[in-house]
Design a protein around this motif. Structure first.
Motif, PDB file in Angstrom:
ATOM      1  N   TRP A  24      38.850  50.672  38.601  1.00  0.00           N
ATOM      2  CA  TRP A  24      39.919  49.684  38.589  1.00  0.00           C
ATOM      3  C   TRP A  24      39.677  48.636  39.678  1.00  0.00           C
ATOM      4  O   TRP A  24      39.947  47.460  39.493  1.00  0.00           O
ATOM      5  CB  TRP A  24      41.276  50.360  38.795  1.00  0.00           C
ATOM      6  CG  TRP A  24      42.030  50.584  37.524  1.00  0.00           C
ATOM      7  CD1 TRP A  24      43.181  49.951  37.160  1.00  0.00           C
ATOM      8  CD2 TRP A  24      41.717  51.500  36.467  1.00  0.00           C
ATOM      9  NE1 TRP A  24      43.600  50.418  35.931  1.00  0.00           N
ATOM     10  CE2 TRP A  24      42.719  51.372  35.485  1.00  0.00           C
ATOM     11  CE3 TRP A  24      40.693  52.413  36.247  1.00  0.00           C
ATOM     12  CZ2 TRP A  24      42.715  52.110  34.324  1.00  0.00           C
ATOM     13  CZ3 TRP A  24      40.697  53.165  35.093  1.00  0.00           C
ATOM     14  CH2 TRP A  24      41.694  53.005  34.145  1.00  0.00           C
ATOM     15  N   VAL A  27      37.077  46.066  38.492  1.00  0.00           N
ATOM     16  CA  VAL A  27      37.690  45.133  37.549  1.00  0.00           C
ATOM     17  C   VAL A  27      38.583  44.144  38.294  1.00  0.00           C
ATOM     18  O   VAL A  27      38.559  42.942  38.018  1.00  0.00           O
ATOM     19  CB  VAL A  27      38.477  45.890  36.451  1.00  0.00           C
ATOM     20  CG1 VAL A  27      39.304  44.929  35.609  1.00  0.00           C
ATOM     21  CG2 VAL A  27      37.523  46.698  35.588  1.00  0.00           C
ATOM     22  N   TRP A  28      39.365  44.629  39.249  1.00  0.00           N
ATOM     23  CA  TRP A  28      40.256  43.755  40.007  1.00  0.00           C
ATOM     24  C   TRP A  28      39.473  42.659  40.717  1.00  0.00           C
ATOM     25  O   TRP A  28      39.807  41.475  40.616  1.00  0.00           O
ATOM     26  CB  TRP A  28      41.080  44.569  41.014  1.00  0.00           C
ATOM     27  CG  TRP A  28      42.143  43.761  41.685  1.00  0.00           C
ATOM     28  CD1 TRP A  28      43.421  43.549  41.244  1.00  0.00           C
ATOM     29  CD2 TRP A  28      42.018  43.032  42.914  1.00  0.00           C
ATOM     30  NE1 TRP A  28      44.088  42.735  42.121  1.00  0.00           N
ATOM     31  CE2 TRP A  28      43.249  42.409  43.157  1.00  0.00           C
ATOM     32  CE3 TRP A  28      40.984  42.850  43.819  1.00  0.00           C
ATOM     33  CZ2 TRP A  28      43.483  41.615  44.271  1.00  0.00           C
ATOM     34  CZ3 TRP A  28      41.211  42.064  44.937  1.00  0.00           C
ATOM     35  CH2 TRP A  28      42.457  41.456  45.155  1.00  0.00           C
ATOM     36  N   ARG A  30      36.461  41.607  40.043  1.00  0.00           N
ATOM     37  CA  ARG A  30      35.820  40.753  39.029  1.00  0.00           C
ATOM     38  C   ARG A  30      36.821  39.730  38.489  1.00  0.00           C
ATOM     39  O   ARG A  30      36.501  38.540  38.368  1.00  0.00           O
ATOM     40  CB  ARG A  30      35.267  41.622  37.905  1.00  0.00           C
ATOM     41  CG  ARG A  30      34.334  40.906  36.978  1.00  0.00           C
ATOM     42  CD  ARG A  30      33.625  41.854  36.019  1.00  0.00           C
ATOM     43  NE  ARG A  30      32.701  42.708  36.758  1.00  0.00           N
ATOM     44  CZ  ARG A  30      32.701  44.048  36.691  1.00  0.00           C
ATOM     45  NH1 ARG A  30      33.541  44.694  35.909  1.00  0.00           N
ATOM     46  NH2 ARG A  30      31.829  44.751  37.389  1.00  0.00           N
ATOM     47  N   MET A  31      38.021  40.168  38.163  1.00  0.00           N
ATOM     48  CA  MET A  31      39.033  39.269  37.602  1.00  0.00           C
ATOM     49  C   MET A  31      39.508  38.253  38.636  1.00  0.00           C
ATOM     50  O   MET A  31      39.936  37.161  38.266  1.00  0.00           O
ATOM     51  CB  MET A  31      40.224  40.070  37.056  1.00  0.00           C
ATOM     52  CG  MET A  31      39.857  41.040  35.936  1.00  0.00           C
ATOM     53  SD  MET A  31      39.016  40.283  34.542  1.00  0.00           S
ATOM     54  CE  MET A  31      40.289  39.261  33.881  1.00  0.00           C
ATOM     55  N   GLN A  32      39.425  38.596  39.910  1.00  0.00           N
ATOM     56  CA  GLN A  32      39.796  37.676  40.985  1.00  0.00           C
ATOM     57  C   GLN A  32      38.654  36.727  41.349  1.00  0.00           C
ATOM     58  O   GLN A  32      38.822  35.832  42.161  1.00  0.00           O
ATOM     59  CB  GLN A  32      40.203  38.469  42.243  1.00  0.00           C
ATOM     60  CG  GLN A  32      41.474  39.267  42.087  1.00  0.00           C
ATOM     61  CD  GLN A  32      42.683  38.369  41.951  1.00  0.00           C
ATOM     62  OE1 GLN A  32      42.876  37.432  42.715  1.00  0.00           O
ATOM     63  NE2 GLN A  32      43.500  38.631  40.951  1.00  0.00           N
ATOM     64  N   GLY A  33      37.485  36.968  40.768  1.00  0.00           N
ATOM     65  CA  GLY A  33      36.330  36.120  41.055  1.00  0.00           C
ATOM     66  C   GLY A  33      35.714  36.386  42.425  1.00  0.00           C
ATOM     67  O   GLY A  33      35.022  35.542  42.968  1.00  0.00           O
ATOM     68  N   ARG A  35      33.039  38.089  44.246  1.00  0.00           N
ATOM     69  CA  ARG A  35      31.750  38.721  43.943  1.00  0.00           C
ATOM     70  C   ARG A  35      31.205  39.548  45.097  1.00  0.00           C
ATOM     71  O   ARG A  35      30.409  40.447  44.881  1.00  0.00           O
ATOM     72  CB  ARG A  35      30.741  37.660  43.526  1.00  0.00           C
ATOM     73  CG  ARG A  35      31.181  36.934  42.248  1.00  0.00           C
ATOM     74  CD  ARG A  35      30.161  36.010  41.665  1.00  0.00           C
ATOM     75  NE  ARG A  35      28.821  36.525  41.528  1.00  0.00           N
ATOM     76  CZ  ARG A  35      28.397  37.333  40.544  1.00  0.00           C
ATOM     77  NH1 ARG A  35      29.245  37.748  39.627  1.00  0.00           N
ATOM     78  NH2 ARG A  35      27.145  37.715  40.496  1.00  0.00           N
ATOM     79  N   TYR A  99      28.484  47.040  42.410  1.00  0.00           N
ATOM     80  CA  TYR A  99      29.308  45.868  42.175  1.00  0.00           C
ATOM     81  C   TYR A  99      28.747  44.640  42.895  1.00  0.00           C
ATOM     82  O   TYR A  99      28.617  43.571  42.300  1.00  0.00           O
ATOM     83  CB  TYR A  99      30.764  46.107  42.599  1.00  0.00           C
ATOM     84  CG  TYR A  99      31.598  44.878  42.359  1.00  0.00           C
ATOM     85  CD1 TYR A  99      32.016  44.562  41.075  1.00  0.00           C
ATOM     86  CD2 TYR A  99      31.916  44.012  43.396  1.00  0.00           C
ATOM     87  CE1 TYR A  99      32.744  43.389  40.827  1.00  0.00           C
ATOM     88  CE2 TYR A  99      32.631  42.846  43.159  1.00  0.00           C
ATOM     89  CZ  TYR A  99      33.044  42.554  41.881  1.00  0.00           C
ATOM     90  OH  TYR A  99      33.749  41.398  41.633  1.00  0.00           O
TER      91      TYR A  99
END
Length: 103
Positions: A24, A27-28, A30-33, A35, A99
């Motif tokens: 999770w 994903v969090w 990644r969705m927040q951009g 890196r 990640y």
């Protein structure tokens, strides 16, 4: 308590930190951009997500029949939380490295 009585709880605590927490978290970010979070940010977010399932850890009855397993669950929960924050959970560290390397 015998080892066979806590086997399933042991397996759950072996898997939940990285399957729930780190997944999770990835994903969090990644969705927040984001890196390249710091390892501390990744660990803290992992712990945040893992703590969301605490009601499961507290779901057995609070009576004599479940006293030993409830104590074991509390012990393992605290142990896993500490391992995450200190960087001793190798699976979380592996997920972090993956990640930041592959985003």
């Amino acid at each position: 308590m015998r080892n066979d009585e806590r086997f399933e709880i042991e397996r759950a605590f072996d898997l939940l930190p990285h399957v729930v927490g780190a997944s999770w978290t990835a994903v969090w970010f990644r969705m927040q951009g984001i890196r390249k979070p710091t390892v501390e940010e990744f660990r803290e977010k992992t712990l945040e997500y893992l703590k969301m399932i605490e009601p499961v850890f507290e779901s057995f009855p609070k009576n004599e029949d479940f006293e030993a397993i409830n104590k074991y669950i509390d012990f393992r929960k605290k142990q896993e939380y500490e391992k995450i924050i200190s960087g001793e959970n190798k699976e979380i560290e592996k997920r972090y490295d993956r990640y930041v390397d592959y985003g």
